[in-house]
Motif scaffolding. Structure first.
Motif, PDB file in Angstrom:
ATOM      1  N   ASP A  65       0.817  -1.214   0.000  1.00 50.83           N
ATOM      2  CA  ASP A  65       0.000   0.000   0.000  1.00 50.83           C
ATOM      3  C   ASP A  65       0.854   1.268   0.000  1.00 50.83           C
ATOM      4  O   ASP A  65       0.357   2.373   0.246  1.00 50.83           O
ATOM      5  CB  ASP A  65      -0.947   0.018   1.205  1.00 50.83           C
ATOM      6  N   SER A  66       2.140   1.143  -0.304  1.00 50.65           N
ATOM      7  CA  SER A  66       3.007   2.312  -0.356  1.00 50.65           C
ATOM      8  C   SER A  66       2.752   3.102  -1.637  1.00 50.65           C
ATOM      9  O   SER A  66       2.211   2.572  -2.613  1.00 50.65           O
ATOM     10  CB  SER A  66       4.473   1.877  -0.310  1.00 50.65           C
ATOM     11  N   PRO A  67       3.143   4.386  -1.658  1.00 51.87           N
ATOM     12  CA  PRO A  67       2.897   5.210  -2.850  1.00 51.87           C
ATOM     13  C   PRO A  67       3.583   4.686  -4.110  1.00 51.87           C
ATOM     14  O   PRO A  67       3.107   4.922  -5.219  1.00 51.87           O
ATOM     15  CB  PRO A  67       3.481   6.578  -2.447  1.00 51.87           C
ATOM     16  N   HIS A  68       4.694   3.966  -3.947  1.00 50.99           N
ATOM     17  CA  HIS A  68       5.454   3.510  -5.112  1.00 50.99           C
ATOM     18  C   HIS A  68       5.183   2.059  -5.489  1.00 50.99           C
ATOM     19  O   HIS A  68       5.756   1.561  -6.461  1.00 50.99           O
ATOM     20  CB  HIS A  68       6.959   3.655  -4.842  1.00 50.99           C
ATOM     21  N   ALA A  69       4.316   1.360  -4.745  1.00 48.83           N
ATOM     22  CA  ALA A  69       4.139  -0.079  -4.956  1.00 48.83           C
ATOM     23  C   ALA A  69       3.723  -0.399  -6.387  1.00 48.83           C
ATOM     24  O   ALA A  69       4.337  -1.248  -7.050  1.00 48.83           O
ATOM     25  CB  ALA A  69       3.132  -0.647  -3.968  1.00 48.83           C
ATOM     26  N   LEU A  70       2.698   0.262  -6.867  1.00 52.20           N
ATOM     27  CA  LEU A  70       2.208  -0.028  -8.211  1.00 52.20           C
ATOM     28  C   LEU A  70       3.270   0.263  -9.261  1.00 52.20           C
ATOM     29  O   LEU A  70       3.477  -0.517 -10.203  1.00 52.20           O
ATOM     30  CB  LEU A  70       0.942   0.776  -8.508  1.00 52.20           C
ATOM     31  N   GLU A  71       4.004   1.382  -9.107  1.00 52.60           N
ATOM     32  CA  GLU A  71       5.033   1.721 -10.080  1.00 52.60           C
ATOM     33  C   GLU A  71       6.170   0.709 -10.053  1.00 52.60           C
ATOM     34  O   GLU A  71       6.688   0.313 -11.116  1.00 52.60           O
ATOM     35  CB  GLU A  71       5.579   3.126  -9.828  1.00 52.60           C
ATOM     36  N   LEU A  72       6.571   0.265  -8.870  1.00 53.40           N
ATOM     37  CA  LEU A  72       7.638  -0.730  -8.777  1.00 53.40           C
ATOM     38  C   LEU A  72       7.232  -2.028  -9.471  1.00 53.40           C
ATOM     39  O   LEU A  72       8.015  -2.618 -10.233  1.00 53.40           O
ATOM     40  CB  LEU A  72       7.976  -1.005  -7.313  1.00 53.40           C
ATOM     41  N   ILE A  73       6.008  -2.457  -9.216  1.00 53.30           N
ATOM     42  CA  ILE A  73       5.521  -3.702  -9.821  1.00 53.30           C
ATOM     43  C   ILE A  73       5.425  -3.551 -11.336  1.00 53.30           C
ATOM     44  O   ILE A  73       5.881  -4.425 -12.091  1.00 53.30           O
ATOM     45  CB  ILE A  73       4.158  -4.087  -9.217  1.00 53.30           C
ATOM     46  N   GLU A  74       4.847  -2.444 -11.790  1.00 50.18           N
ATOM     47  CA  GLU A  74       4.691  -2.248 -13.228  1.00 50.18           C
ATOM     48  C   GLU A  74       6.053  -2.154 -13.927  1.00 50.18           C
ATOM     49  O   GLU A  74       6.251  -2.729 -15.004  1.00 50.18           O
ATOM     50  CB  GLU A  74       3.873  -0.988 -13.517  1.00 50.18           C
ATOM     51  N   ARG A  75       6.991  -1.453 -13.326  1.00 44.86           N
ATOM     52  CA  ARG A  75       8.318  -1.328 -13.944  1.00 44.86           C
ATOM     53  C   ARG A  75       9.006  -2.689 -14.043  1.00 44.86           C
ATOM     54  O   ARG A  75       9.631  -3.020 -15.058  1.00 44.86           O
ATOM     55  CB  ARG A  75       9.188  -0.344 -13.154  1.00 44.86           C
ATOM     56  N   ALA A  76       8.899  -3.484 -12.991  1.00 42.22           N
ATOM     57  CA  ALA A  76       9.531  -4.806 -13.021  1.00 42.22           C
ATOM     58  C   ALA A  76       8.878  -5.691 -14.075  1.00 42.22           C
ATOM     59  O   ALA A  76       9.568  -6.421 -14.802  1.00 42.22           O
ATOM     60  CB  ALA A  76       9.441  -5.454 -11.643  1.00 42.22           C
ATOM     61  N   ILE A  77       7.566  -5.639 -14.177  1.00 42.91           N
ATOM     62  CA  ILE A  77       6.870  -6.441 -15.188  1.00 42.91           C
ATOM     63  C   ILE A  77       7.255  -5.976 -16.585  1.00 42.91           C
ATOM     64  O   ILE A  77       7.443  -6.801 -17.495  1.00 42.91           O
ATOM     65  CB  ILE A  77       5.346  -6.368 -14.978  1.00 42.91           C
ATOM     66  N   ARG A  78       7.410  -4.682 -16.789  1.00 46.54           N
ATOM     67  CA  ARG A  78       7.802  -4.181 -18.113  1.00 46.54           C
ATOM     68  C   ARG A  78       9.210  -4.659 -18.493  1.00 46.54           C
ATOM     69  O   ARG A  78       9.471  -4.974 -19.660  1.00 46.54           O
ATOM     70  CB  ARG A  78       7.720  -2.657 -18.158  1.00 46.54           C
ATOM     71  N   VAL A  79      10.099  -4.703 -17.525  1.00 48.24           N
ATOM     72  CA  VAL A  79      11.438  -5.236 -17.805  1.00 48.24           C
ATOM     73  C   VAL A  79      11.322  -6.682 -18.279  1.00 48.24           C
ATOM     74  O   VAL A  79      11.884  -7.070 -19.310  1.00 48.24           O
ATOM     75  CB  VAL A  79      12.336  -5.152 -16.554  1.00 48.24           C
ATOM     76  N   LYS A  80      10.581  -7.480 -17.528  1.00 41.82           N
ATOM     77  CA  LYS A  80      10.416  -8.897 -17.894  1.00 41.82           C
ATOM     78  C   LYS A  80       9.748  -9.023 -19.255  1.00 41.82           C
ATOM     79  O   LYS A  80      10.182  -9.808 -20.110  1.00 41.82           O
ATOM     80  CB  LYS A  80       9.580  -9.598 -16.820  1.00 41.82           C
ATOM     81  N   ALA A  81       8.679  -8.250 -19.476  1.00 39.52           N
ATOM     82  CA  ALA A  81       7.939  -8.348 -20.735  1.00 39.52           C
ATOM     83  C   ALA A  81       8.794  -7.954 -21.929  1.00 39.52           C
ATOM     84  O   ALA A  81       8.765  -8.614 -22.981  1.00 39.52           O
ATOM     85  CB  ALA A  81       6.686  -7.467 -20.665  1.00 39.52           C
ATOM     86  N   ASP A  82       9.559  -6.880 -21.781  1.00 41.97           N
ATOM     87  CA  ASP A  82      10.408  -6.428 -22.892  1.00 41.97           C
ATOM     88  C   ASP A  82      11.465  -7.466 -23.239  1.00 41.97           C
ATOM     89  O   ASP A  82      11.746  -7.713 -24.420  1.00 41.97           O
ATOM     90  CB  ASP A  82      11.072  -5.095 -22.542  1.00 41.97           C
ATOM     91  N   VAL A  83      12.062  -8.067 -22.232  1.00 39.89           N
ATOM     92  CA  VAL A  83      13.128  -9.038 -22.476  1.00 39.89           C
ATOM     93  C   VAL A  83      12.574 -10.313 -23.107  1.00 39.89           C
ATOM     94  O   VAL A  83      13.092 -10.800 -24.117  1.00 39.89           O
ATOM     95  CB  VAL A  83      13.883  -9.362 -21.173  1.00 39.89           C
ATOM     96  N   VAL A  84      11.494 -10.864 -22.533  1.00 36.93           N
ATOM     97  CA  VAL A  84      10.999 -12.144 -23.044  1.00 36.93           C
ATOM     98  C   VAL A  84      10.357 -11.996 -24.418  1.00 36.93           C
ATOM     99  O   VAL A  84      10.340 -12.946 -25.202  1.00 36.93           O
ATOM    100  CB  VAL A  84      10.011 -12.811 -22.063  1.00 36.93           C
TER     101      VAL A  84
END
Length: 354
Positions: A206-225
């Motif tokens: 529930d932190s202010p950056h939680a959604l951004e951290l998750i989305e950024r990590a998923i984008r890294v994975k998605a771009d690579v795969v």
């Protein structure tokens, strides 16, 4: 709501409550669904099953053991038997509801039943959302190592329900942060900046950056795969920290959380790169600072080198007798270190076990 496309082949939805809408993404012609969930997520699994039944789909929920105990040939065979008894065809679907072990298992069973049926992943842990459920890697463990038996089988969709994260034990959420931080070191330094700006906040969904951290990590994975589905080249960078991390898991018989092992593995990889003259001491120190700031381990006990080295030599990146590691030249500059010397390997181990 955030939506991340994986090469245009499928989407990862990040939204509160999206696990209730699995029926919206199953596709046409589906008559049967097998919902695989760990015993600890029975409530979420039954909710998903009910939502599918409401759409007229014959949905069956099946519980499997928690954690790595689910990823065995015995459990996979039990699921194959269920599929056979219920007459699942190639137009039917499997739904994985749980952490990374369950999404790995559900994906593997889907990949192997009738040589491939659709799978929808509903990860319920941070690690599952940012890593295991995205990218189509599926597999089970054997006594000889982790994920040595598996297949590449991309899902039809991935639904990341932020509401479910609120029920996750803090220790499990923190362990998942290791994969998020990994994405920061290999591709997206903004992730590191966000964690460093508020380490305590990063440890809660529930932190202010939680959604951004998750989305950024998923984008890294998605771009690579999307560029390298079958891990022939680029995708290996996603294994940063995993060679030593998987060895720890094997030596400890999978009793340690995956993210904790990967955190130590990243420090080992950084120390190895430093010993090989590839990475600066400053970046090595940053590994320890970022990981320890959120409560992740950065050291491992001494006295286990022989077993760890043996386990690493069974790593998927190894070629013949040549050990290969993903290391960094700098933040967001991953490279491969092939054939490090025995002295360099031991120097890195001494540094993480000091």
């Amino acid at each position: 709501m955030s939506v991340v496309s994986v090469g245009g082949d499928y989407e990862v939805v990040i939204e509160s409550g999206c696990s209730r809408r699995v029926a919206d993404v199953v596709g046409d012609g589906v008559q049967r669904a097998l919902v695989v969930h760990p015993d600890s997520m029975r409530g979420v699994g039954e909710r998903v099953t009910a939502s599918l039944r409401d759409r007229g789909i014959d949905a069956y929920a099946v519980g499997v053991p928690d954690a790595e105990d689910a990823k065995t040939a015995v459990v996979a065979a039990e699921l194959w038997a269920l599929l056979g008894r219920h007459g699942f065809t190639r137009t039917d679907v499997i739904v994985g509801v749980g952490g990374g072990t369950v999404t790995d298992l559900a994906g593997f069973v889907a990949a192997t039943w009738l040589r491939g049926v659709p799978v929808i992943q509903v990860p319920t842990t941070l690690l599952g959302m940012v890593d295991a459920a995205v990218g189509g890697k599926t597999g089970i463990n054997t006594a000889e190592g982790k994920n040595l038996v598996g297949s590449f089988h991309p899902p039809r969709a991935v639904l990341c329900d932020m509401d479910v994260l609120a029920t996750l034990p803090r220790e499990d959420y923190v362990a998942g942060l290791a994969e998020v931080i990994k994405c920061g070191f290999i591709v997206d330094p903004v992730i590191l900046d966000l964690v460093e700006s508020d380490p305590q906040g990063a440890t809660t969904p529930d932190s202010p950056h939680a959604l951004e951290l998750i989305e950024r990590a998923i984008r890294v994975k998605a771009d690579v795969v999307s560029q390298d589905l079958r891990e022939s080249s680029l995708r290996e960078i996603l294994n940063y920290g995993h060679t030593f991390g998987h060895a720890i898991e094997q030596v400890e018989h999978y009793r340690r959380r995956h993210g904790e092992a990967v955190a130590i593995g990243m420090v080992y990889a950084a120390e190895l790169a430093c010993a090989a003259g590839v990475l600066s001491r400053e970046v090595v120190d940053r590994h320890r600072a970022v990981l320890s700031s959120v409560g992740l381990p950065t050291a491992y006990e001494s006295g286990h080198w022989a077993r760890l080295e043996t386990a690493m030599r069974r790593d998927k990146k190894t070629r013949g007798a040549l050990l290969r590691f993903v290391v960094l030249e700098d933040v967001a500059r991953p490279v491969r270190l092939e054939g490090p010397t025995e002295e360099q390997l031991r120097t890195a181990y001494a540094a993480v076990s000091a």
